[in-house]
Design a protein around this motif. Structure first.
Motif, PDB file in Angstrom:
ATOM      1  N   LEU A 106       0.844  -1.193   0.000  1.00  0.00           N
ATOM      2  CA  LEU A 106       0.000   0.000   0.000  1.00  0.00           C
ATOM      3  C   LEU A 106       0.875   1.236   0.000  1.00  0.00           C
ATOM      4  N   VAL A 107       0.322   2.333  -0.511  1.00  0.00           N
ATOM      5  CA  VAL A 107       1.029   3.601  -0.367  1.00  0.00           C
ATOM      6  C   VAL A 107       0.684   4.114   1.029  1.00  0.00           C
ATOM      7  N   LEU A 108       1.681   4.190   1.899  1.00  0.00           N
ATOM      8  CA  LEU A 108       1.409   4.650   3.261  1.00  0.00           C
ATOM      9  C   LEU A 108       1.899   6.071   3.425  1.00  0.00           C
ATOM     10  N   LEU A 109       1.112   6.885   4.095  1.00  0.00           N
ATOM     11  CA  LEU A 109       1.544   8.260   4.332  1.00  0.00           C
ATOM     12  C   LEU A 109       2.590   8.283   5.441  1.00  0.00           C
ATOM     13  N   ASN A 110       2.345   7.537   6.494  1.00  0.00           N
ATOM     14  CA  ASN A 110       3.277   7.387   7.617  1.00  0.00           C
ATOM     15  C   ASN A 110       2.981   6.039   8.251  1.00  0.00           C
ATOM     16  N   ASP A 111       3.804   5.647   9.214  1.00  0.00           N
ATOM     17  CA  ASP A 111       3.503   4.419   9.958  1.00  0.00           C
ATOM     18  C   ASP A 111       2.141   4.548  10.642  1.00  0.00           C
ATOM     19  N   PRO A 112       1.505   3.404  10.942  1.00  0.00           N
ATOM     20  CA  PRO A 112       0.237   3.460  11.690  1.00  0.00           C
ATOM     21  C   PRO A 112       0.426   4.178  13.029  1.00  0.00           C
ATOM     22  N   LEU A 113      -0.660   4.761  13.512  1.00  0.00           N
ATOM     23  CA  LEU A 113      -0.601   5.513  14.771  1.00  0.00           C
ATOM     24  C   LEU A 113      -1.479   4.861  15.821  1.00  0.00           C
ATOM     25  N   LEU A 114      -0.956   4.788  17.058  1.00  0.00           N
ATOM     26  CA  LEU A 114      -1.816   4.436  18.191  1.00  0.00           C
ATOM     27  C   LEU A 114      -2.623   5.673  18.515  1.00  0.00           C
ATOM     28  N   PHE A 115      -3.916   5.509  18.740  1.00  0.00           N
ATOM     29  CA  PHE A 115      -4.753   6.693  18.884  1.00  0.00           C
ATOM     30  C   PHE A 115      -5.846   6.460  19.920  1.00  0.00           C
ATOM     31  N   SER A 116      -6.227   7.519  20.602  1.00  0.00           N
ATOM     32  CA  SER A 116      -7.427   7.463  21.432  1.00  0.00           C
ATOM     33  C   SER A 116      -8.175   8.783  21.309  1.00  0.00           C
ATOM     34  N   ALA A 117      -9.356   8.700  20.712  1.00  0.00           N
ATOM     35  CA  ALA A 117     -10.172   9.911  20.604  1.00  0.00           C
ATOM     36  C   ALA A 117     -10.662  10.316  21.987  1.00  0.00           C
ATOM     37  N   LYS A 118     -10.607   9.376  22.939  1.00  0.00           N
ATOM     38  CA  LYS A 118     -11.083   9.683  24.289  1.00  0.00           C
ATOM     39  C   LYS A 118     -10.024  10.466  25.073  1.00  0.00           C
ATOM     40  N   THR A 119      -8.797   9.964  25.085  1.00  0.00           N
ATOM     41  CA  THR A 119      -7.751  10.636  25.886  1.00  0.00           C
ATOM     42  C   THR A 119      -6.945  11.627  25.047  1.00  0.00           C
ATOM     43  N   HIS A 120      -7.197  11.662  23.766  1.00  0.00           N
ATOM     44  CA  HIS A 120      -6.471  12.507  22.808  1.00  0.00           C
ATOM     45  C   HIS A 120      -5.032  12.046  22.572  1.00  0.00           C
ATOM     46  N   ASP A 121      -4.729  10.824  22.933  1.00  0.00           N
ATOM     47  CA  ASP A 121      -3.413  10.277  22.585  1.00  0.00           C
ATOM     48  C   ASP A 121      -3.294  10.180  21.067  1.00  0.00           C
ATOM     49  N   GLY A 122      -2.242  10.739  20.519  1.00  0.00           N
ATOM     50  CA  GLY A 122      -2.036  10.661  19.072  1.00  0.00           C
ATOM     51  C   GLY A 122      -2.583  11.867  18.315  1.00  0.00           C
ATOM     52  N   VAL A 123      -3.374  12.713  19.003  1.00  0.00           N
ATOM     53  CA  VAL A 123      -3.993  13.850  18.311  1.00  0.00           C
ATOM     54  C   VAL A 123      -2.927  14.799  17.765  1.00  0.00           C
ATOM     55  N   GLU A 124      -1.936  15.071  18.615  1.00  0.00           N
ATOM     56  CA  GLU A 124      -0.908  16.025  18.203  1.00  0.00           C
ATOM     57  C   GLU A 124      -0.196  15.543  16.942  1.00  0.00           C
ATOM     58  N   GLN A 125       0.116  14.229  16.936  1.00  0.00           N
ATOM     59  CA  GLN A 125       0.809  13.651  15.786  1.00  0.00           C
ATOM     60  C   GLN A 125      -0.062  13.709  14.526  1.00  0.00           C
ATOM     61  N   LEU A 126      -1.314  13.314  14.683  1.00  0.00           N
ATOM     62  CA  LEU A 126      -2.199  13.307  13.509  1.00  0.00           C
ATOM     63  C   LEU A 126      -2.405  14.731  12.988  1.00  0.00           C
ATOM     64  N   ALA A 127      -2.597  15.678  13.924  1.00  0.00           N
ATOM     65  CA  ALA A 127      -2.796  17.074  13.492  1.00  0.00           C
ATOM     66  C   ALA A 127      -1.568  17.555  12.736  1.00  0.00           C
ATOM     67  N   SER A 128      -0.386  17.169  13.191  1.00  0.00           N
ATOM     68  CA  SER A 128       0.805  17.661  12.481  1.00  0.00           C
ATOM     69  C   SER A 128       0.932  16.984  11.117  1.00  0.00           C
ATOM     70  N   TYR A 129       0.513  15.719  10.995  1.00  0.00           N
ATOM     71  CA  TYR A 129       0.504  15.084   9.672  1.00  0.00           C
ATOM     72  C   TYR A 129      -0.447  15.850   8.744  1.00  0.00           C
ATOM     73  N   ILE A 130      -1.652  16.131   9.260  1.00  0.00           N
ATOM     74  CA  ILE A 130      -2.648  16.786   8.405  1.00  0.00           C
ATOM     75  C   ILE A 130      -2.129  18.156   7.965  1.00  0.00           C
ATOM     76  N   LEU A 131      -1.508  18.880   8.915  1.00  0.00           N
ATOM     77  CA  LEU A 131      -0.971  20.200   8.543  1.00  0.00           C
ATOM     78  C   LEU A 131       0.119  20.068   7.490  1.00  0.00           C
ATOM     79  N   SER A 132       0.928  19.021   7.605  1.00  0.00           N
ATOM     80  CA  SER A 132       1.996  18.884   6.609  1.00  0.00           C
ATOM     81  C   SER A 132       1.389  18.533   5.246  1.00  0.00           C
ATOM     82  N   TRP A 133       0.284  17.769   5.218  1.00  0.00           N
ATOM     83  CA  TRP A 133      -0.382  17.495   3.935  1.00  0.00           C
ATOM     84  C   TRP A 133      -0.970  18.786   3.383  1.00  0.00           C
TER      85      TRP A 133
END
Ligand SMILES: Nc1nc2c(ncn2[C@@H]2O[C@H](COP(=O)(O)OP(=O)(O)OP(=O)(O)O)[C@@H](O)[C@H]2O)c(=O)[nH]1
Ligand SMILES: [Mg+2]
Length: 203
Positions: free
Chosen positions: A172-199
């Motif tokens: 597959l074409v991967l944008l980045n490695d998979p991310l551990l995430f929790s929408a409840k605790t916001h774990d991973g939010v910072e990383q995902l937001a920075s990916y989206i901003l870079s896109w």
């Protein structure tokens, strides 16, 4: 980056059940896909640090329209919250309607650039996910995988699931490695937001 500044400025644009109602097809879009109840809408809320931007529910099948959101209003960048697939208890007609909506969106949207695929970390890589990934591969759509609900299992189990998932994502074409995430605790939010901003910046 401190926690507050890592949230994105996301605004609701429209909820559409038919292609003719979609916003104009220009700019760049990232669609948030995955099985019903995996947490797609909650992830949009987490990215915006909001509780009600996207409607969420305990009952699978909550999102029944294709919902468009703008990211930072001065960009032509959108996030799209799709209805979930693979909810076994939904009626055949509902499943068909959702399937039709998702495929019609995916097949017709020129501005679709990438997929954020959400899986519940406790039940990843179900048959419907594999079918969906095969589809992304066929159309050469880059994928960012999120293993959501990481707060439901131990850190160790989460890390094991993460490394197992990397092995599944070959071809597959991967944008980045998979991310551990929790929408409840916001774990991973910072990383995902920075990916989206870079896109957004490279769009
Ligand atoms: N513990 C926990 N619960 C979560 C997390 N993300 C979502 N949920 C819960 O999971 C349920 C489903 O979340 P939604 O965001 O509505 O899921 P969805 O993928 O948008 O579902 P559909 O719109 O039906 O496809 C809700 O009860 C959320 O509160 C998470 O990271 N941790
Ligand atoms: Mg939803």
């Amino acid at each position: 980056m401190n926690r507050k500044s890592s949230y994105l400025n996301i605004e609701f644009l429209s909820a559409c059940t038919e292609a003719r109602l979609y916003p104009e097809d220009f700019g760049h879009e990232v669609a948030i896909c995955g099985r019903s109840n995996s947490g797609k809408s909650s992830i949009i809320n987490a990215l915006a640090n909001s509780k009600k931007l996207a409607k969420t529910s305990n009952t699978p099948g909550r999102t029944q329209s294709i919902n468009f959101f703008s990211v930072n209003s001065d960009t032509n960048y959108k996030l799209v919250d799709l209805p979930g697939y693979g909810y076994a208890k939904a009626s055949k007609k509902m499943q068909k309607d959702w399937g039709r909506q998702i495929t019609s969106y995916m097949n017709s949207r020129d501005s679709l650039r990438a997929i954020i695929l959400i899986m519940d970390i406790r039940h990843p890589f179900q048959k419907t996910d594999m079918d969906f990934l095969a589809w992304c591969q066929k159309y050469n759509l880059p994928v960012q995988l999120l293993l959501n609900k990481a707060d439901k299992i131990s850190r160790n189990k989460g890390l094991n699931a993460l490394s197992a998932s990397k092995k599944k994502l070959t071809n597959l074409v991967l944008l980045n490695d998979p991310l551990l995430f929790s929408a409840k605790t916001h774990d991973g939010v910072e990383q995902l937001a920075s990916y989206i901003l870079s896109w957004v910046e490279s769009a």
